[in-house]
Scaffold this active site. Structure first.
Site, mmCIF file in Angstrom:
data_model
loop_
_atom_site.group_PDB
_atom_site.id
_atom_site.type_symbol
_atom_site.label_atom_id
_atom_site.label_comp_id
_atom_site.label_asym_id
_atom_site.label_seq_id
_atom_site.Cartn_x
_atom_site.Cartn_y
_atom_site.Cartn_z
ATOM 1 N N SER A 1 0.853 -1.179 0.000
ATOM 2 C CA SER A 1 0.000 0.000 0.000
ATOM 3 C C SER A 1 0.895 1.237 0.000
ATOM 4 O O SER A 1 1.708 1.416 0.909
ATOM 5 C CB SER A 1 -0.886 -0.034 1.250
ATOM 6 O OG SER A 1 -1.674 1.126 1.349
ATOM 7 N N ASP B 1 -13.789 -1.856 2.651
ATOM 8 C CA ASP B 1 -12.900 -2.039 3.799
ATOM 9 C C ASP B 1 -13.679 -1.561 5.036
ATOM 10 O O ASP B 1 -14.331 -2.372 5.719
ATOM 11 C CB ASP B 1 -11.597 -1.243 3.550
ATOM 12 C CG ASP B 1 -10.646 -1.170 4.737
ATOM 13 O OD1 ASP B 1 -10.994 -1.668 5.824
ATOM 14 O OD2 ASP B 1 -9.544 -0.605 4.608
ATOM 15 N N ASP C 1 -7.135 2.966 -3.098
ATOM 16 C CA ASP C 1 -7.879 2.973 -1.832
ATOM 17 C C ASP C 1 -8.164 4.423 -1.461
ATOM 18 O O ASP C 1 -7.237 5.220 -1.276
ATOM 19 C CB ASP C 1 -7.041 2.295 -0.738
ATOM 20 C CG ASP C 1 -7.785 2.173 0.586
ATOM 21 O OD1 ASP C 1 -8.958 2.603 0.670
ATOM 22 O OD2 ASP C 1 -7.185 1.644 1.551
ATOM 23 N N LYS D 1 -0.972 -0.877 -4.453
ATOM 24 C CA LYS D 1 -2.198 -0.149 -4.104
ATOM 25 C C LYS D 1 -1.823 1.293 -3.847
ATOM 26 O O LYS D 1 -0.931 1.569 -3.056
ATOM 27 C CB LYS D 1 -2.820 -0.785 -2.858
ATOM 28 C CG LYS D 1 -3.818 0.064 -2.096
ATOM 29 C CD LYS D 1 -4.540 -0.756 -1.044
ATOM 30 C CE LYS D 1 -4.691 -0.019 0.271
ATOM 31 N NZ LYS D 1 -5.377 -0.856 1.302
ATOM 32 N N LEU D 2 -2.489 2.205 -4.547
ATOM 33 C CA LEU D 2 -2.229 3.630 -4.360
ATOM 34 C C LEU D 2 -3.322 4.233 -3.507
ATOM 35 O O LEU D 2 -4.515 4.049 -3.781
ATOM 36 C CB LEU D 2 -2.203 4.362 -5.712
ATOM 37 C CG LEU D 2 -1.228 3.860 -6.773
ATOM 38 C CD1 LEU D 2 -1.360 4.729 -8.035
ATOM 39 C CD2 LEU D 2 0.209 3.883 -6.256
ATOM 40 N N LYS D 3 -2.925 4.975 -2.486
ATOM 41 C CA LYS D 3 -3.891 5.734 -1.715
ATOM 42 C C LYS D 3 -4.317 6.936 -2.563
ATOM 43 O O LYS D 3 -3.450 7.595 -3.168
ATOM 44 C CB LYS D 3 -3.260 6.219 -0.410
ATOM 45 C CG LYS D 3 -2.994 5.090 0.575
ATOM 46 C CD LYS D 3 -4.302 4.567 1.154
ATOM 47 C CE LYS D 3 -4.056 3.598 2.283
ATOM 48 N NZ LYS D 3 -5.319 3.118 2.879
ATOM 49 N N ASN E 1 -10.204 5.383 1.263
ATOM 50 C CA ASN E 1 -10.534 5.576 2.676
ATOM 51 C C ASN E 1 -11.701 6.544 2.875
ATOM 52 O O ASN E 1 -11.621 7.491 3.667
ATOM 53 C CB ASN E 1 -9.304 6.021 3.485
ATOM 54 C CG ASN E 1 -8.296 4.903 3.676
ATOM 55 O OD1 ASN E 1 -7.197 4.941 3.117
ATOM 56 N ND2 ASN E 1 -8.666 3.868 4.407
ATOM 57 N N GLY F 1 -4.296 -4.561 5.836
ATOM 58 C CA GLY F 1 -3.286 -4.373 6.868
ATOM 59 C C GLY F 1 -3.533 -3.072 7.590
ATOM 60 O O GLY F 1 -4.252 -2.200 7.089
ATOM 61 N N GLU G 1 -11.075 0.717 -3.556
ATOM 62 C CA GLU G 1 -11.406 0.354 -2.178
ATOM 63 C C GLU G 1 -12.054 1.529 -1.454
ATOM 64 O O GLU G 1 -11.518 2.643 -1.479
ATOM 65 C CB GLU G 1 -10.094 -0.070 -1.491
ATOM 66 C CG GLU G 1 -10.220 -0.544 -0.063
ATOM 67 C CD GLU G 1 -8.846 -0.963 0.509
ATOM 68 O OE1 GLU G 1 -7.890 -1.158 -0.282
ATOM 69 O OE2 GLU G 1 -8.743 -1.083 1.734
ATOM 70 N N LYS H 1 -9.880 -7.434 7.506
ATOM 71 C CA LYS H 1 -8.909 -7.114 8.560
ATOM 72 C C LYS H 1 -9.492 -7.658 9.851
ATOM 73 O O LYS H 1 -10.579 -7.223 10.260
ATOM 74 C CB LYS H 1 -8.740 -5.594 8.706
ATOM 75 C CG LYS H 1 -8.154 -4.888 7.482
ATOM 76 C CD LYS H 1 -8.183 -3.376 7.671
ATOM 77 C CE LYS H 1 -7.553 -2.670 6.484
ATOM 78 N NZ LYS H 1 -7.719 -1.193 6.571
HETATM 79 O O1 OSB Z 1 -7.263 1.531 4.502
HETATM 80 O O2 OSB Z 1 -6.165 -0.237 4.192
HETATM 81 C C1 OSB Z 1 -6.288 0.842 4.763
HETATM 82 C C2 OSB Z 1 -3.215 1.555 6.911
HETATM 83 C C3 OSB Z 1 -3.810 2.100 8.032
HETATM 84 C C4 OSB Z 1 -5.175 2.262 8.057
HETATM 85 C C5 OSB Z 1 -5.948 1.877 6.962
HETATM 86 C C6 OSB Z 1 -5.363 1.314 5.840
HETATM 87 C C7 OSB Z 1 -3.968 1.184 5.810
HETATM 88 C C8 OSB Z 1 -3.244 0.686 4.647
HETATM 89 C C9 OSB Z 1 -1.869 0.094 4.901
HETATM 90 O O3 OSB Z 1 -3.614 0.771 3.514
HETATM 91 C C10 OSB Z 1 -1.907 -1.384 4.803
HETATM 92 C C11 OSB Z 1 -0.652 -2.002 5.374
HETATM 93 O O4 OSB Z 1 0.320 -2.101 4.644
HETATM 94 O O5 OSB Z 1 -0.661 -2.393 6.559
HETATM 95 MG MG MG Z 2 -8.419 0.469 3.084
#
Ligand code: OSB
Ligand code: MG
Length: 371
Positions: free
Chosen positions: A136, A239, A189, A162-164, A191, A291, A214, A263
């Site tokens: 990520s 998620d 992703d 995976k790109l935020k 969020n 994660g 995501e 998760k």
């Molecule tokens: O949205 O998946 C998520 C990290 C912290 C909180 C939310 C997310 C994430 C990640 C990192 O995307 C995933 C990892 O490498 O642990």
């Molecule tokens: Mg996520």
């Protein structure tokens, strides 16, 4: 199994590099660890995935510690016999606080399985001894910096990127990564950073053959995700919205997602995580393991879970070195041929580096049946 002590330990561990998402930047993680000790002297470890601030979900580290101390442990001490399966219904009266419950369950399950001499993967029903790893990649300051980061991860062998994303950092970074690196496995992703009226904008991502997008919309907006799904070719993965097996069943029935990120912390523990896996499998919905920037303790549990049959996409189960200069476990997770190995030893199958643990510990609280 009877427990004689539960230790709540706070550690502060700096990430190798700041990790930026639409909800904030993490540089230094404030993590709650749970260590249980049985009457026979067997120990078990749990890691709470709550963030230092309640920005990903309503939980946060200090709150989780209070909830475990004040509300979960009194229910645990009342049990005549402690196992993960008995703990779960005993904690059910406490609403929410899934990350706190999951941390306690992980520690109990680790001790239980160490007593039985069974690995977590074997006990959960793992069908592989290694899992493909994705990574990520946080929001960068510029596109050249993003391309450098992705280049580095691909060089290490990561199987999926995976790109935020967030409003203002979406189509252009995705286009740049696709143009530079060609046909890699790529997903994004958000969020929960978008609203349904952004549908036409998000549809621009359809040009880039992403595996999935995501959590584009708010956690509680299943109907919005279903409406968005009808307007995107990119499959939607949830998620934050999937807090239980029932939530997964609802999301699937509504057409809100084509895939699910699992998760254990988000759904209240490994037992519920397996139920989410099973519900999705029954509906033909592929899952992958998310994660939460875990240390080797939580990572061991994620990797074991990711070895179940319906985990058909690479997870955010990256190697220890993607997060930490020095992990808390004596044998850090490494990337070999784009995979990480599922620990084979009893319980979580890890051992904690006690010297390093003590160095990074900020507080220790030891609680017993009478406290
Ligand atoms: O949205 O998946 C998520 C990290 C912290 C909180 C939310 C997310 C994430 C990640 C990192 O995307 C995933 C990892 O490498 O642990
Ligand atoms: Mg996520």
């Amino acid at each position: 199994m009877k427990l004689v002590e539960v230790e709540l330990r706070r550690i502060r561990l700096p990430l190798v590099a700041p990790f930026r998402t639409s909800f904030g930047v993490e540089t230094d993680r404030d993590i709650l660890l749970v260590r249980v000790t049985t009457e026979a002297g067997t120990r078990g470890w749990g890691e709470c995935v709550a963030g230092g601030l309640p920005l990903y979900s309503a939980e946060h580290t200090a709150g989780a510690q209070q909830v475990i101390r004040e509300f979960l442990l009194p229910r645990l001490w009342r049990l005549p016999e402690v196992t993960a399966h008995r703990l779960e219904p005993a904690l059910a009266a406490v609403k929410g606080h899934r990350m706190a419950k999951a941390a306690l369950e992980m520690a109990v399950l680790d001790a239980e399985l160490r007593t039985l001499g069974t690995s977590l993967g074997g006990w959960l029903g793992a069908v592989r001894d290694r899992v493909p790893a994705g990574v990520s990649v946080g929001i960068a300051d510029s596109i050249p910096e993003l391309l450098d980061a992705v280049h580095g991860y691909l060089g290490e062998g990561y199987r999926r990127i995976k790109l935020k994303i967030e409003p203002g950092w979406d189509v252009e970074p995705v286009r740049a990564v696709r143009e530079r690196f060609g046909d890699i496995a790529l997903q994004v992703d958000a969020n929960a950073a978008y609203r349904l009226p952004d549908a036409a904008h998000l549809a621009k991502l359809d040009d880039f053959d992403l595996l999935l997008i995501e959590q584009p919309l708010a956690d509680d907006d299943l109907r919005g995700h279903a409406a968005l799904a009808a307007r995107l070719r990119t499959p939607i993965c949830l998620d934050e919205s999937i807090t239980s097996a029932r939530a997964a069943a609802d999301a699937i029935a509504l057409g809100a997602c084509a895939l699910v990120n699992i998760k254990p912390g988000r759904v209240g523990g490994l037992l519920e995580a397996r139920r989410v896996h099973d519900v999705c499998a029954a509906h033909g919905i592929p899952v992958w393991c998310g994660g939460m920037l875990e240390t080797g303790i939580g990572r061991a549990a994620n990797v074991a879970l990711a070895a179940l049959p319906n985990f058909t996409l690479p997870g955010d189960t990256s190697a220890s070195g993607r997060y930490w200069r020095r992990d808390l476990v004596t044998e850090p997770f490494v990337l070999r041929g784009g995979h990480v190995e599922v620990p084979a030893g009893p319980g979580l199958g890890i051992s904690v580096d006690e010297a390093w643990l003590d160095e990074v510990t900020s507080s220790v609280e030891r609680l017993g049946p009478a406290s």
